[in-house]
Design an enzyme around this catalytic site. Structure first.
Site, PDB file in Angstrom:
ATOM      1  N   THR A 377       0.837  -1.206   0.000  1.00 24.20           N
ATOM      2  CA  THR A 377       0.000   0.000   0.000  1.00 24.20           C
ATOM      3  C   THR A 377       0.879   1.267   0.000  1.00 24.20           C
ATOM      4  OG1 THR A 377      -1.686  -1.217   1.239  1.00 24.20           O
ATOM      5  CG2 THR A 377      -1.976   1.152   1.146  1.00 24.20           C
ATOM      6  N   THR A 395      -3.291   0.581  -3.421  1.00 22.88           N
ATOM      7  CA  THR A 395      -2.679  -0.670  -2.963  1.00 22.88           C
ATOM      8  C   THR A 395      -2.798  -1.813  -3.967  1.00 22.88           C
ATOM      9  OG1 THR A 395      -2.654  -2.220  -1.089  1.00 22.88           O
ATOM     10  CG2 THR A 395      -4.805  -1.484  -1.821  1.00 22.88           C
ATOM     11  N   ASN A 397      -2.289  -4.621  -2.121  1.00 26.52           N
ATOM     12  CA  ASN A 397      -2.350  -5.365  -0.871  1.00 26.52           C
ATOM     13  C   ASN A 397      -0.955  -5.771  -0.404  1.00 26.52           C
ATOM     14  OD1 ASN A 397      -3.678  -6.217   1.396  1.00 26.52           O
ATOM     15  ND2 ASN A 397      -4.052  -8.272   0.633  1.00 26.52           N
ATOM     16  N   ASP A 419      -8.257  -9.333   1.668  1.00 26.59           N
ATOM     17  CA  ASP A 419      -8.901  -8.362   2.555  1.00 26.59           C
ATOM     18  C   ASP A 419     -10.336  -8.769   2.892  1.00 26.59           C
ATOM     19  OD1 ASP A 419      -6.926  -6.647   3.307  1.00 26.59           O
ATOM     20  OD2 ASP A 419      -7.282  -5.177   1.739  1.00 26.59           O
ATOM     21  N   SER A 448     -11.519  -2.439   3.585  1.00 25.02           N
ATOM     22  CA  SER A 448     -10.175  -1.856   3.535  1.00 25.02           C
ATOM     23  C   SER A 448      -9.897  -1.050   4.790  1.00 25.02           C
ATOM     24  CB  SER A 448     -10.069  -0.934   2.318  1.00 25.02           C
ATOM     25  OG  SER A 448      -8.838  -0.260   2.326  1.00 25.02           O
ATOM     26  N   GLY A 469       0.061   0.391   5.389  1.00 24.53           N
ATOM     27  CA  GLY A 469       0.409  -0.565   6.445  1.00 24.53           C
ATOM     28  C   GLY A 469      -0.796  -1.271   7.041  1.00 24.53           C
TER      29      GLY A 469
HETATM   30  N1  GLY Z   1      -5.019  -3.857   1.309  1.00 25.18           N
HETATM   31  C1  GLY Z   1      -4.955  -3.131   2.506  1.00 25.18           C
HETATM   32  C2  GLY Z   1      -6.199  -2.390   2.789  1.00 25.18           C
HETATM   33  O1  GLY Z   1      -6.932  -2.061   1.875  1.00 25.18           O
HETATM   34  O2  GLY Z   1      -6.482  -2.141   3.938  1.00 25.18           O
END
Ligand code: GLY
Length: 564
Positions: A377, A395, A397, A419, A448, A469
């Site tokens: 991200t 992101t 991910n 996620d 997310s 993060g």
């Molecule tokens: N892929 C991390 C988030 O969307 O929180």
């Protein structure tokens, strides 16, 4: 709520991650004060987790583009230089403050589950196989990045897509230095990608060892892909030859993403969510983001007198930890609003915040469990000379997403399916436990933690903040917001201040290793189970005052802060 005497202000003990070096330079007639990791400028600014990407945004601002134009250029460049974190194979959220209307706009270009996705798609012989949601073709959700960037450009931008794509194309073709953050990440996942000729050609030496920070990298296939999008990226990426190539690649590896899934992808404009906080108006992204948890945390602390407790003091941190835990308990109620009714108005109501604050007072720590991890991200913020503000988190991910690159396109595919709750009770890579609300369904957006936030004071922008993060974005954005408004820290001090994180499951308090020993000891003495970690995400921010912008990126991840 444990209370302790005030702790001396910790600003002087900030982690010395980067030396502060101030020099004055003159750019286009404006005096710009630059410090390592931060910048100050009067009119316009770009802060991103990549110096070349920040410069790409500034280049567009200097050519007359606005903050949305610059955001498109920055995002595309970031997808080249920070491909392990984000890119056009992923998706994101954009929050815009538009000066002409004085309003906030939220754009959701989060990935969606393919039409063939099913709640039990990661079950094998009655057991969940979480790795299938993280690595390989079944992990790939339908990318939304390009559709989102182009939707923002068409609504608010002033420049053709090809002009905004030029800096990214140049970086991918002419080369860019491998940044230290990515150089640290690559060895962590090398066994998963070092046999793949596409990854190998870019990120590994001929002898198979990972390349070092500073090595010049090239991704000519990605340059050609972005160039081929011309001025109609939506039509060219989501339909026709490129979509077919992506779908064929995924299918050949046992995945379910189809060309029809790509053709069906649509970004969504949403109403931002809002909280009044100690004289500021905070705005962020509604579900499928769980950024509402940031507002819940801040709402529970609003008018609670934390300002008097001392920066990063044990008394303040104890209160923060308790409300953070309550916020993360509520996170289970967040999900894609097209599938689940998220009671966001209730969650942000004064009654709910008061009750949650009361529950937080009586929390007793539970036994320790597994730690959270930081992964991919990327985040950036832009202010233009017209007064517009854009805050973006984007992101793929985890590091290099699904660890798949479509070879002829140089395109890294996301693993955003992780996620979702892979199965009830099974934690995802961030140790967030899967809840029914967030189970996999066709066409659904996974929940997310990305939380771009813009704060207004008397109707004028005061702060743009966001981070990367996983769930530590939520706690990090909340902390930098508090440190800015309650403790009056400037952005570089706020992003460097050691942070804490408590996400309810596991019921542990993660603390950054730079938190002073005395503070750790006092928290431990209060009964908290502490887990010391090197870092808790990366936060970047721009403090906005009329004629005075000050921005900083988190030195842990590096980046660029540039302005005019
Ligand atoms: N892929 C991390 C988030 O969307 O929180």
């Amino acid at each position: 709520m444990p209370t302790k005497p005030n702790f001396p202000a910790a600003a002087a003990r900030r982690r010395a991650r980067l030396p502060i070096v101030t020099l004055l330079i003159v750019v286009f007639g404006a005096r710009v004060t630059r410090v390592a990791g931060a910048a100050a400028a009067p009119h316009a600014m770009v802060v991103a987790e990549s110096a070349p990407a920040a410069r790409a945004g500034l280049e567009i601002l200097r050519k007359g583009g606005n903050a949305v134009d610059a955001a498109v250029a920055t995002a595309l460049a970031l997808g080249v230089t920070n491909a392990s974190s984000c890119g056009i194979g992923g998706g994101g959220f954009m929050l815009i403050y538009w000066a002409k209307t004085g309003k906030l706009y939220a754009l959701d270009y989060r990935e969606v589950a393919p039409a063939a996705a099913r709640a039990d798609m990661y079950m094998r012989s009655g057991q969940p196989d979480e790795q299938l949601a993280r690595t390989g073709a079944l992990a790939v959700a339908v990318p939304g990045e390009l559709a989102g960037l182009d939707a923002a450009r068409r609504r608010f931008g002033t420049m053709e897509f090809s002009r905004l794509a030029a800096p990214a194309i140049k970086l991918a073709r002419a080369g860019f230095p491998l940044n230290p953050h990515m150089a640290r990440e690559i060895p962590l996942i090398a066994p998963l990608i070092n046999q793949d000729p596409s990854f190998r050609a870019i990120y590994f030496n001929p002898d198979g060892t990972p390349r070092h920070a500073g090595a010049m990298l090239h991704n000519p296939n990605l340059a050609a892909l972005i160039e081929s999008l011309g001025d109609d990226p939506d039509a060219r990426f989501y339909h026709g030859e490129i979509a077919a190539k992506i779908a064929d690649f995924v299918k050949a590896r046992g995945g379910i993403l189809t060309a029809q899934d790509l053709a069906n992808y649509r970004p969504v404009w949403r109403d931002p969510i809002h909280l009044a906080y100690d004289g500021y108006d905070l705005y962020t992204i509604p579900p499928p983001s769980s950024a509402g948890v940031v507002l819940e945390i801040l709402g529970m602390l609003s008018n609670s007198g934390v300002a008097g407790l001392g920066v990063d003091s044990p008394a303040y941190l104890a209160r923060l930890i308790e409300v953070m835990r309550q916020g993360f308990i509520d996170r289970a109620q967040y999900a894609d609003p097209a599938f689940v009714k998220v009671p966001i108005a209730t969650l942000l109501s004064p009654q709910h915040l008061a009750a949650a604050r009361e529950r937080a007072l009586h929390h007793l720590p539970a036994p320790p469990a597994a730690p959270a991890h930081d992964h991919g991200t990327s985040n950036f913020a832009i202010v233009d000379r017209f007064g517009n503000v854009v805050e973006v988190t984007t992101t793929v991910n985890t590091i290099f997403g699904a660890k798949l690159m479509v070879p002829s396109l140089g395109l890294v595919l996301n693993d955003e399916m992780d996620d979702f709750g892979v199965a009830p009770g099974v934690p995802n890579v961030f140790k967030l436990v899967g809840e029914e609300n967030n189970e996999v369904a066709p066409g659904k957006r996974p929940l997310s933690s990305m939380s771009p936030l813009i704060a207004l004071k008397n109707g004028r922008p005061a702060l743009a903040v966001g981070g990367s993060g996983g769930p530590t974005i939520i706690s990090g954005v909340a902390q930098v917001t508090i440190d800015t408004f309650a403790y009056h820290l400037n952005p570089e001090a706020a992003v460097r201040l050691p942070r804490v994180h408590q996400q309810a499951h596991p019921d542990l308090v993660f603390i950054e290793q730079n938190l002073p020993f005395r503070t750790r000891d006092e928290l431990a003495a209060m009964g908290y189970h502490l887990k010391i970690v090197p870092e808790l995400g990366a936060i970047s921010a721009i403090r906005i005052r009329p004629g005075a912008l000050r921005g900083a990126f988190d030195p842990l991840k590096g980046g660029g802060a540039v302005g005019d």
